[in-house]
Design an enzyme around this catalytic site. Structure first.
Site: not given
Ligand code: UD1
Length: 364
Positions: A210
């Site tokens: 991810h």
């Molecule tokens: C975040 C953390 C990372 C951790 C990871 C574990 C930061 C900078 N990064 O990254 O350190 O290893 O979580 O999962 O804080 N999304 C969903 N549903 C959710 C959550 C996210 O669809 O419940 C989607 C969001 O719309 C986004 C993507 O997933 O497009 C990424 O979510 P984001 O919170 O930016 O960070 P992660 O990549 O999950």
């Protein structure tokens, strides 16, 4: 003593579970669980509270997704209001996600002391948002709770005074140790899952992916998928897919390349650790999984150029393989040929981390 215990994203929830349990033993501590809502899907959030039997958050900020700045800013705006209203004596933050950084900056400007659980880890790679989150949080914290010796050294080199550094071990390992008695029950549900996708007895590898550096760049993502597709010809690969990764695969037109893998939705905590503990090996770009596999003694190939957890390499079962296709395939095949890296469990990964942390908080 009133304190805020802040969690926001999937890798935070297993870290606050043991802390809440330990704090409950001391009536003078009044923990207020604050969930920022950085992760919000059931599989990325609520299931962890259920699996780990953590009380429902007292405060839910519901910030959701956004760009780095937008998400961090939304958390800061929302959490500042709560800190002003509740005036905690201490803010406890865990890990390195945007919620960790946002809560620390706000607490610091309100002159509320901060305790950082999992301090001092460094990948020395500022292209990772997590590295910036770690450095800023550490510089603002009064109590720096470290997981491994490299964390102590990094903090000393950055000029943090010795009396702020507490080497307490890895809280995530404590979550695993606490979950052990429930794992047997979970095995049944995992067997169920496996039997739907392949013969129950067959060995399998587990994949998680991810990191923005791996999945937000089409060439890198495609190269890694080519590598794991080749590995999947030798051993079935189970791939609980992160929402970011699914989205990017669709955006880049790479969904076809996922077909040889057994793609499933993100798993809950218990299901995941059972699957991890029983895997032949794990391919990952996660931080936490490098530590968990070292604890389980399962070989781990980390699809990154660096790690903030060097003890998993020096003592544990972890190997950095980067994103080079040949290297990923070659190292995977070596494991299948029986060339397993044997490891040891690092010091203080013993299930007593929360007790050490809470003692420091109570007596300082
Ligand atoms: C975040 C953390 C990372 C951790 C990871 C574990 C930061 C900078 N990064 O990254 O350190 O290893 O979580 O999962 O804080 N999304 C969903 N549903 C959710 C959550 C996210 O669809 O419940 C989607 C969001 O719309 C986004 C993507 O997933 O497009 C990424 O979510 P984001 O919170 O930016 O960070 P992660 O990549 O999950």
């Amino acid at each position: 003593m009133k304190l805020f215990l802040v969690a926001g994203a999937r890798p935070n929830f297993m870290k606050i579970g043991p802390l809440v349990d330990e704090m409950k033993k001391h009536p003078e501590i009044d923990p207020i669980i604050v969930h920022t809502g950085q992760h919000y899907d059931y599989e990325m959030s609520a299931i962890f509270f259920k699996d780990l039997e953590i009380a429902k958050p007292d405060i839910y900020l519901g910030v959701g997704s956004g760009s780095q700045g937008e998400q961090t800013g939304k958390i800061m705006i929302a959490i500042e209001k709560e800190m002003i209203e509740h005036r905690p004596d201490l803010v406890v933050v865990v890990g390195d996600v945007n919620s960790t950084l946002a809560a620390s900056v706000v607490a610091s400007k309100l002159h509320i002391p901060i305790a950082h659980v999992e301090a001092g880890l460094r990948s020395f790679d500022r292209t990772m948002p997590e590295e910036i989150n770690r450095q800023v949080t550490d510089v603002l914290s009064e109590y720096l709770f470290t997981t491994e010796e490299s964390g102590n050294e990094n903090l000393r080199k950055e000029g943090i005074t010795e009396e702020k550094i507490y080497f307490v071990g890895d809280i995530m390992i404590e979550a695993i140790i606490n979950a052990k008695c429930k794992m047997q029950k979970v095995k049944l549900s995992i067997n169920n899952l496996k039997s739907k996708i392949f013969n129950l007895e067959s060995p399998y590898a587990l994949l998680t992916l991810h990191r923005p550096s791996n999945v937000d760049d089409k060439n890198t993502f495609s190269r890694v998928l080519n590598a794991v597709d080749e590995v999947s010809r030798k051993i079935p690969i189970i791939f609980p897919i992160h929402p970011r990764t699914r989205k990017m695969a669709e955006k880049f037109g790479l969904s076809e390349k996922l077909k040889p893998l057994h793609v499933i939705k993100p798993l809950g905590y218990l299901d995941f650790i059972v699957l991890e503990k029983n895997a032949k090996f794990v391919l990952t770009d996660s931080g936490s999984i490098q530590a968990e596999t070292t604890y389980f003694g399962i070989p781990c190939l980390t699809i990154r150029e660096n790690t903030e957890r060097p003890v998993t390499i020096s003592m544990g079962t972890n190997k950095l393989v980067g994103t080079d296709k040949d290297k990923i395939v070659e190292e995977s095949l070596d494991i299948l040929d029986g060339e397993n890296k044997k490891g040891h469990i690092p010091p203080l990964w013993d299930g007593k981390t929360a007790e050490r942390i809470v003692d420091v908080i109570r007596f300082n």
